[in-house]
Design a protein around this motif. Structure first.
Motif, PDB file in Angstrom:
ATOM      1  N   ARG A   1      -6.234   4.129  35.618  1.00  0.00           N
ATOM      2  CA  ARG A   1      -5.726   3.467  34.413  1.00  0.00           C
ATOM      3  C   ARG A   1      -4.239   3.758  34.227  1.00  0.00           C
ATOM      4  O   ARG A   1      -3.461   2.862  33.855  1.00  0.00           O
ATOM      5  N   ARG A   2      -3.846   4.985  34.483  1.00  0.00           N
ATOM      6  CA  ARG A   2      -2.424   5.329  34.350  1.00  0.00           C
ATOM      7  C   ARG A   2      -1.587   4.575  35.374  1.00  0.00           C
ATOM      8  O   ARG A   2      -0.490   4.088  35.055  1.00  0.00           O
ATOM      9  N   GLU A   3      -2.077   4.487  36.601  1.00  0.00           N
ATOM     10  CA  GLU A   3      -1.335   3.758  37.637  1.00  0.00           C
ATOM     11  C   GLU A   3      -1.248   2.269  37.315  1.00  0.00           C
ATOM     12  O   GLU A   3      -0.209   1.639  37.518  1.00  0.00           O
ATOM     13  N   GLU A   4      -2.320   1.703  36.814  1.00  0.00           N
ATOM     14  CA  GLU A   4      -2.313   0.278  36.453  1.00  0.00           C
ATOM     15  C   GLU A   4      -1.333   0.010  35.316  1.00  0.00           C
ATOM     16  O   GLU A   4      -0.622  -0.995  35.333  1.00  0.00           O
ATOM     17  N   ALA A   5      -1.290   0.902  34.347  1.00  0.00           N
ATOM     18  CA  ALA A   5      -0.337   0.744  33.238  1.00  0.00           C
ATOM     19  C   ALA A   5       1.098   0.898  33.740  1.00  0.00           C
ATOM     20  O   ALA A   5       2.009   0.225  33.233  1.00  0.00           O
ATOM     21  N   ARG A   6       1.292   1.755  34.727  1.00  0.00           N
ATOM     22  CA  ARG A   6       2.643   1.991  35.241  1.00  0.00           C
ATOM     23  C   ARG A   6       3.204   0.770  35.964  1.00  0.00           C
ATOM     24  O   ARG A   6       4.381   0.431  35.806  1.00  0.00           O
TER      25      ARG A   6
ATOM     26  N   LEU B   1       2.060  -2.364  35.687  1.00  0.00           N
ATOM     27  CA  LEU B   1       1.868  -3.623  34.964  1.00  0.00           C
ATOM     28  C   LEU B   1       3.188  -4.223  34.518  1.00  0.00           C
ATOM     29  O   LEU B   1       3.320  -5.455  34.453  1.00  0.00           O
ATOM     30  N   SER B   2       4.179  -3.403  34.241  1.00  0.00           N
ATOM     31  CA  SER B   2       5.483  -3.915  33.803  1.00  0.00           C
ATOM     32  C   SER B   2       6.167  -4.734  34.895  1.00  0.00           C
ATOM     33  O   SER B   2       7.055  -5.541  34.602  1.00  0.00           O
TER      34      SER B   2
ATOM     35  N   VAL C   1      -0.690  -5.115  39.971  1.00  0.00           N
ATOM     36  CA  VAL C   1      -1.947  -4.451  39.614  1.00  0.00           C
ATOM     37  C   VAL C   1      -3.064  -4.927  40.545  1.00  0.00           C
ATOM     38  O   VAL C   1      -3.882  -4.129  41.013  1.00  0.00           O
TER      39      VAL C   1
ATOM     40  N   HIS D   1      -9.746  -4.948  37.121  1.00  0.00           N
ATOM     41  CA  HIS D   1      -8.869  -3.906  37.638  1.00  0.00           C
ATOM     42  C   HIS D   1      -9.703  -2.819  38.291  1.00  0.00           C
ATOM     43  O   HIS D   1     -10.914  -2.724  38.092  1.00  0.00           O
TER      44      HIS D   1
ATOM     45  N   SER E   1      -9.908   0.393  37.750  1.00  0.00           N
ATOM     46  CA  SER E   1     -10.576   1.323  36.831  1.00  0.00           C
ATOM     47  C   SER E   1     -11.885   0.731  36.306  1.00  0.00           C
ATOM     48  O   SER E   1     -12.906   1.437  36.219  1.00  0.00           O
TER      49      SER E   1
END
Length: 248
Positions: A148-153, A155-156, A162, A201, A203
């Motif tokens: 989840r942290r990697e996907e949020a990172r 995503l920008s 992603v 995703h 996660s």
């Protein structure tokens, strides 16, 4: 009298681009339909076979590493190749030789839980050796949080990043439940959802797959596992790459 000059066509006649013969060849090539997917599959298959073959050419010679380590004790040597279990590792790295460590690859990917006791190889405190290991549920839950942290990172940078990250992320714990009840359902769920990674995703895929595994299996300590030699073996074609039942 004046003789007439005749012009003959030589066999070495200069070829001119755009001639009738070239045009006919181009027309023939365009009329042939190329199955690009089939060509790509054949290329990938040949690459996999070459990768697997190269892992046994030249043959493994672990004794050479031992001799080099003994002759040059001021250097650190790490043995690699053909290590399938902790017993294999202990037979390669021990107090009787100068090898400082061992590198394990495919065996850990195929059955990661069988190497969960690796810390005991260098832990001198017997109390630490007998501490209860975390459960597979704890390990996978922590890894899902990492995803989840990697996907949020990323995503920008765009949703396509992603999606591109999805398959490498889900491949890491693919064999976490190897040999245990629910292993087949876990892998089937991952394979099914990863084909729809534009909607799911990594996660979410791993969480859904984890729910396919019985609670009793998830709560087992990670080092409580079936040995690889005792697991049911399937006669699959040898493949290299992620999301395989066994990496060769």
């Amino acid at each position: 009298g004046g003789g007439s000059t005749s012009t003959s066509t030589s066999s070495t006649e200069l070829w001119v681009p755009g001639s009738n013969e070239e045009q006919q060849t181009n027309d023939d090539d365009r009329s042939k339909k190329v199955d690009h997917k089939r060509v790509q599959y054949q290329a990938q298959n040949n690459a996999r076979k070459a990768t697997i073959q190269n892992r046994s050419v030249p043959p493994l010679r672990p004794n050479v590493v031992n001799m080099l380590a003994e002759e040059m004790p001021h250097l650190e040597f790490v043995t690699n190749g053909g290590i399938l279990s902790l017993d294999d590792l202990k037979s390669r790295v021990h107090d009787g030789n100068h090898v400082s460590g061992g590198m394990v690859g495919r065996a850990v990917i195929n059955h990661p839980s069988s190497f969960a006791r690796a810390d005991a190889l260098w832990e001198s405190n017997t109390e630490q050796q007998h501490q209860r290991k975390p459960s597979r549920h704890d390990i996978l839950s922590e890894y899902i949080a990492y995803c989840r942290r990697e996907e949020a990172r990323v995503l920008s940078h765009g949703i396509e990043h992603v999606q591109r990250l999805c398959k490498p992320l889900v491949a890491v714990p693919f064999n976490l439940f190897a040999g245990e009840e629910g292993h087949d359902a876990f892998q089937r769920r991952i394979r099914k959802l990863v084909r729809r990674r534009e909607r799911h995703h990594a996660s979410k895929i791993l969480y859904a797959a984890m729910m396919e595994v019985p609670q009793s299996t998830r709560d087992q300590p990670v080092d409580d596992c079936v040995e690889f030699a005792n697991m049911k073996q399937y006669d699959f074609s040898k493949r290299a790459g992620p999301l395989q039942r066994r990496i060769w």
